[in-house]
Design a protein around this motif. Structure first.
Motif, PDB file in Angstrom:
ATOM      1  N   ARG A  31       0.825  -1.207   0.000  1.00 47.13           N
ATOM      2  CA  ARG A  31       0.000   0.000   0.000  1.00 47.13           C
ATOM      3  C   ARG A  31       0.861   1.260   0.000  1.00 47.13           C
ATOM      4  O   ARG A  31       0.491   2.274  -0.606  1.00 47.13           O
ATOM      5  CB  ARG A  31      -0.925   0.010   1.222  1.00 47.13           C
ATOM      6  N   ALA A  32       1.999   1.202   0.685  1.00 48.52           N
ATOM      7  CA  ALA A  32       2.835   2.390   0.854  1.00 48.52           C
ATOM      8  C   ALA A  32       3.972   2.447  -0.158  1.00 48.52           C
ATOM      9  O   ALA A  32       4.855   3.302  -0.023  1.00 48.52           O
ATOM     10  CB  ALA A  32       3.400   2.417   2.270  1.00 48.52           C
ATOM     11  N   ASP A  33       3.937   1.563  -1.142  1.00 45.72           N
ATOM     12  CA  ASP A  33       4.987   1.543  -2.185  1.00 45.72           C
ATOM     13  C   ASP A  33       6.369   1.383  -1.556  1.00 45.72           C
ATOM     14  O   ASP A  33       7.311   2.117  -1.863  1.00 45.72           O
ATOM     15  CB  ASP A  33       4.926   2.823  -3.021  1.00 45.72           C
ATOM     16  N   SER A  34       6.467   0.406  -0.665  1.00 43.22           N
ATOM     17  CA  SER A  34       7.722   0.120  -0.001  1.00 43.22           C
ATOM     18  C   SER A  34       7.982  -1.377  -0.091  1.00 43.22           C
ATOM     19  O   SER A  34       7.452  -2.052  -0.975  1.00 43.22           O
ATOM     20  CB  SER A  34       7.662   0.596   1.462  1.00 43.22           C
ATOM     21  N   SER A  35       8.792  -1.908   0.800  1.00 44.37           N
ATOM     22  CA  SER A  35       9.064  -3.351   0.837  1.00 44.37           C
ATOM     23  C   SER A  35       8.837  -3.864   2.246  1.00 44.37           C
ATOM     24  O   SER A  35       8.988  -3.126   3.230  1.00 44.37           O
ATOM     25  CB  SER A  35      10.508  -3.649   0.402  1.00 44.37           C
ATOM     26  N   ALA A  36       8.463  -5.133   2.347  1.00 42.04           N
ATOM     27  CA  ALA A  36       8.259  -5.732   3.660  1.00 42.04           C
ATOM     28  C   ALA A  36       9.549  -5.683   4.480  1.00 42.04           C
ATOM     29  O   ALA A  36       9.520  -5.510   5.706  1.00 42.04           O
ATOM     30  CB  ALA A  36       7.771  -7.172   3.507  1.00 42.04           C
ATOM     31  N   ILE A  39       9.841  -2.186   5.943  1.00 40.63           N
ATOM     32  CA  ILE A  39       8.876  -2.026   7.033  1.00 40.63           C
ATOM     33  C   ILE A  39       9.385  -2.738   8.279  1.00 40.63           C
ATOM     34  O   ILE A  39       9.306  -2.219   9.398  1.00 40.63           O
ATOM     35  CB  ILE A  39       7.493  -2.574   6.627  1.00 40.63           C
ATOM     36  N   SER A  40       9.933  -3.938   8.106  1.00 43.10           N
ATOM     37  CA  SER A  40      10.478  -4.689   9.235  1.00 43.10           C
ATOM     38  C   SER A  40      11.624  -3.929   9.893  1.00 43.10           C
ATOM     39  O   SER A  40      11.709  -3.838  11.126  1.00 43.10           O
ATOM     40  CB  SER A  40      10.960  -6.065   8.761  1.00 43.10           C
ATOM     41  N   PHE A  41      12.514  -3.359   9.070  1.00 48.46           N
ATOM     42  CA  PHE A  41      13.645  -2.608   9.613  1.00 48.46           C
ATOM     43  C   PHE A  41      13.174  -1.382  10.390  1.00 48.46           C
ATOM     44  O   PHE A  41      13.737  -1.035  11.427  1.00 48.46           O
ATOM     45  CB  PHE A  41      14.582  -2.197   8.476  1.00 48.46           C
ATOM     46  N   VAL A  42      12.144  -0.711   9.878  1.00 47.92           N
ATOM     47  CA  VAL A  42      11.602   0.456  10.570  1.00 47.92           C
ATOM     48  C   VAL A  42      11.014   0.051  11.917  1.00 47.92           C
ATOM     49  O   VAL A  42      11.261   0.692  12.951  1.00 47.92           O
ATOM     50  CB  VAL A  42      10.535   1.157   9.699  1.00 47.92           C
ATOM     51  N   GLU A  43      10.235  -1.015  11.926  1.00 49.79           N
ATOM     52  CA  GLU A  43       9.555  -1.439  13.149  1.00 49.79           C
ATOM     53  C   GLU A  43      10.532  -1.925  14.215  1.00 49.79           C
ATOM     54  O   GLU A  43      10.277  -1.768  15.414  1.00 49.79           O
ATOM     55  CB  GLU A  43       8.537  -2.525  12.835  1.00 49.79           C
ATOM     56  N   THR A  44      11.628  -2.529  13.818  1.00 46.35           N
ATOM     57  CA  THR A  44      12.609  -3.031  14.785  1.00 46.35           C
ATOM     58  C   THR A  44      13.662  -1.995  15.147  1.00 46.35           C
ATOM     59  O   THR A  44      14.499  -2.242  16.027  1.00 46.35           O
ATOM     60  CB  THR A  44      13.312  -4.284  14.238  1.00 46.35           C
ATOM     61  N   GLY A  45      13.636  -0.836  14.502  1.00 45.45           N
ATOM     62  CA  GLY A  45      14.591   0.202  14.810  1.00 45.45           C
ATOM     63  C   GLY A  45      15.900   0.104  14.051  1.00 45.45           C
ATOM     64  O   GLY A  45      16.827   0.888  14.291  1.00 45.45           O
ATOM     65  N   PRO A  49      12.958   5.862   9.582  1.00 46.88           N
ATOM     66  CA  PRO A  49      12.172   6.284   8.422  1.00 46.88           C
ATOM     67  C   PRO A  49      12.306   7.782   8.185  1.00 46.88           C
ATOM     68  O   PRO A  49      12.494   8.563   9.118  1.00 46.88           O
ATOM     69  CB  PRO A  49      10.743   5.926   8.822  1.00 46.88           C
ATOM     70  N   SER A  50      12.200   8.174   6.933  1.00 45.12           N
ATOM     71  CA  SER A  50      12.173   9.595   6.621  1.00 45.12           C
ATOM     72  C   SER A  50      10.854  10.199   7.084  1.00 45.12           C
ATOM     73  O   SER A  50       9.881   9.484   7.369  1.00 45.12           O
ATOM     74  CB  SER A  50      12.333   9.803   5.113  1.00 45.12           C
ATOM     75  N   GLU A  51      10.819  11.512   7.147  1.00 47.99           N
ATOM     76  CA  GLU A  51       9.570  12.190   7.525  1.00 47.99           C
ATOM     77  C   GLU A  51       8.454  11.840   6.543  1.00 47.99           C
ATOM     78  O   GLU A  51       7.315  11.577   6.947  1.00 47.99           O
ATOM     79  CB  GLU A  51       9.809  13.699   7.546  1.00 47.99           C
ATOM     80  N   GLU A  52       8.793  11.812   5.254  1.00 47.57           N
ATOM     81  CA  GLU A  52       7.788  11.483   4.232  1.00 47.57           C
ATOM     82  C   GLU A  52       7.278  10.062   4.416  1.00 47.57           C
ATOM     83  O   GLU A  52       6.075   9.798   4.265  1.00 47.57           O
ATOM     84  CB  GLU A  52       8.415  11.659   2.842  1.00 47.57           C
ATOM     85  N   MET A  53       8.170   9.124   4.799  1.00 45.12           N
ATOM     86  CA  MET A  53       7.743   7.740   5.002  1.00 45.12           C
ATOM     87  C   MET A  53       6.836   7.617   6.219  1.00 45.12           C
ATOM     88  O   MET A  53       5.845   6.883   6.194  1.00 45.12           O
ATOM     89  CB  MET A  53       8.969   6.838   5.152  1.00 45.12           C
ATOM     90  N   ALA A  74       8.259  10.986  17.673  1.00 44.50           N
ATOM     91  CA  ALA A  74       8.988   9.775  18.041  1.00 44.50           C
ATOM     92  C   ALA A  74      10.104   9.469  17.051  1.00 44.50           C
ATOM     93  O   ALA A  74      11.111   8.847  17.405  1.00 44.50           O
ATOM     94  CB  ALA A  74       8.021   8.595  18.132  1.00 44.50           C
ATOM     95  N   ALA A  75       9.930   9.907  15.810  1.00 46.73           N
ATOM     96  CA  ALA A  75      10.948   9.676  14.779  1.00 46.73           C
ATOM     97  C   ALA A  75      11.984  10.786  14.740  1.00 46.73           C
ATOM     98  O   ALA A  75      12.922  10.732  13.942  1.00 46.73           O
ATOM     99  CB  ALA A  75      10.272   9.538  13.414  1.00 46.73           C
ATOM    100  N   GLY A  76      11.811  11.823  15.584  1.00 52.31           N
ATOM    101  CA  GLY A  76      12.786  12.899  15.634  1.00 52.31           C
ATOM    102  C   GLY A  76      12.474  14.078  14.742  1.00 52.31           C
ATOM    103  O   GLY A  76      13.364  14.909  14.480  1.00 52.31           O
ATOM    104  N   TYR A  77      11.224  14.184  14.289  1.00 49.48           N
ATOM    105  CA  TYR A  77      10.836  15.284  13.410  1.00 49.48           C
ATOM    106  C   TYR A  77       9.852  16.208  14.125  1.00 49.48           C
ATOM    107  O   TYR A  77       9.211  15.827  15.111  1.00 49.48           O
ATOM    108  CB  TYR A  77      10.195  14.742  12.130  1.00 49.48           C
ATOM    109  N   ALA A  78       9.712  17.393  13.610  1.00 47.24           N
ATOM    110  CA  ALA A  78       8.769  18.349  14.175  1.00 47.24           C
ATOM    111  C   ALA A  78       7.342  17.953  13.808  1.00 47.24           C
ATOM    112  O   ALA A  78       7.099  17.353  12.755  1.00 47.24           O
ATOM    113  CB  ALA A  78       9.065  19.751  13.641  1.00 47.24           C
TER     114      ALA A  78
END
Length: 268
Positions: A31-36, A39-45, A49-53, A74-78
């Motif tokens: 759905r998000a035009d990414s890869s599983a 997504i796994s790497f983002v969820e496990t830290g 992820p970029s602000e856009e992601m 939480a991701a470090g963005y405003a």
């Protein structure tokens, strides 16, 4: 170098939203035009992820606007979305539009509530239904759920209270699951604990002249009349402000000709 986030990091928060929406990592990735894998790497830290992601994933997870700000932080963005007081100058056009809508819907009831069901605007049709209620329920800030379900409120007047009460509580449960709001949960626990008014324990009596309702009506007694309404709730599309995102406009559509005729006669 890889980093590991805490349970309150953006990865854990995104995983929580994904699991709540019952999506697999692969489904979300498609759905998000990414890869599983990403997504796994983002969820496990393992990947930040970029602000856009973050915003893209939040969009596909249907995360409420208020919680999207929390994800960004939480991701470090405003935060991306402001939270303006409803009386702020920048919302003047919104306030004027709401006022015109409510006035235009008279004599039929309509109101606007925020994310905790606090009434922020209402028309004369709502005032008609609230006539005779005790002062303690009408002292600002008014809460639509308290007024409706309190045993001293509208509850004794609602002829199909058990059905309507069940509908309202189920609506709140869905919103709690979506928004994770502690204040909304506290309100739910409060109104769910209200005792039923005398006579409400019995089965709801059917209407004397049933109509082919297309949705569950609220049947309410008023000044010797039985009025029937179907509720419709509207929200703002693609809001960019937390306050606006949490507003809901509820209009009560007359569900039978008798209700239309009665309300129009009062405004004639």
């Amino acid at each position: 170098m890889t980093t590991v986030v805490s349970d309150t990091g953006v990865g854990a928060l995104l995983r929580g939203w994904r699991e709540q929406r019952r999506l697999s990592q692969l489904e979300l990735a498609l759905r998000a035009d990414s890869s599983a894998r990403h997504i796994s790497f983002v969820e496990t830290g393992r990947s930040r992820p970029s602000e856009e992601m973050v915003l893209r994933l939040a969009e596909h997870l249907d995360v409420p606007v208020r919680e999207r700000n929390a994800l960004l932080l939480a991701a470090g963005y405003a935060p991306r979305y402001t939270e303006s007081p409803l009386d702020a100058p920048r919302l003047e056009t919104l306030r004027e539009g709401i006022e015109r809508l409510l006035e235009g819907y008279d004599p039929f009831p309509a109101l606007v509530v925020d994310g905790s069901y606090t009434v922020v605007a209402a028309n004369r049709g709502i005032g008609l239904l609230l006539e005779g209620l005790p002062e303690h329920l009408l002292t600002p800030p008014l809460n639509a759920m308290r007024i409706t379900l309190h045993p001293e409120g509208l509850a004794p007047r609602i002829l199909n209270l058990r059905e309507w009460r069940g509908h309202l509580l189920a609506q709140m449960e869905r919103q709690i699951a979506l928004a994770r709001s502690e204040s909304l949960r506290a309100l739910y626990e409060e109104v769910a604990a209200y005792p039923l008014p005398p006579g409400a324990e019995a089965d709801d009596s059917p209407a004397e002249e049933p109509y082919p309702y297309f949705a569950l009506p609220m049947r309410i007694a008023h000044d010797g009349q039985v009025l029937s309404f179907v509720s419709s709730i509207s929200t703002f599309n693609t809001p960019m402000d937390v306050t606006v995102a949490e507003l809901a406009i509820e209009t009560f559509l007359p569900a039978d000709p008798a209700t239309v005729a009665y309300l129009r006669s009062l405004s004639a």
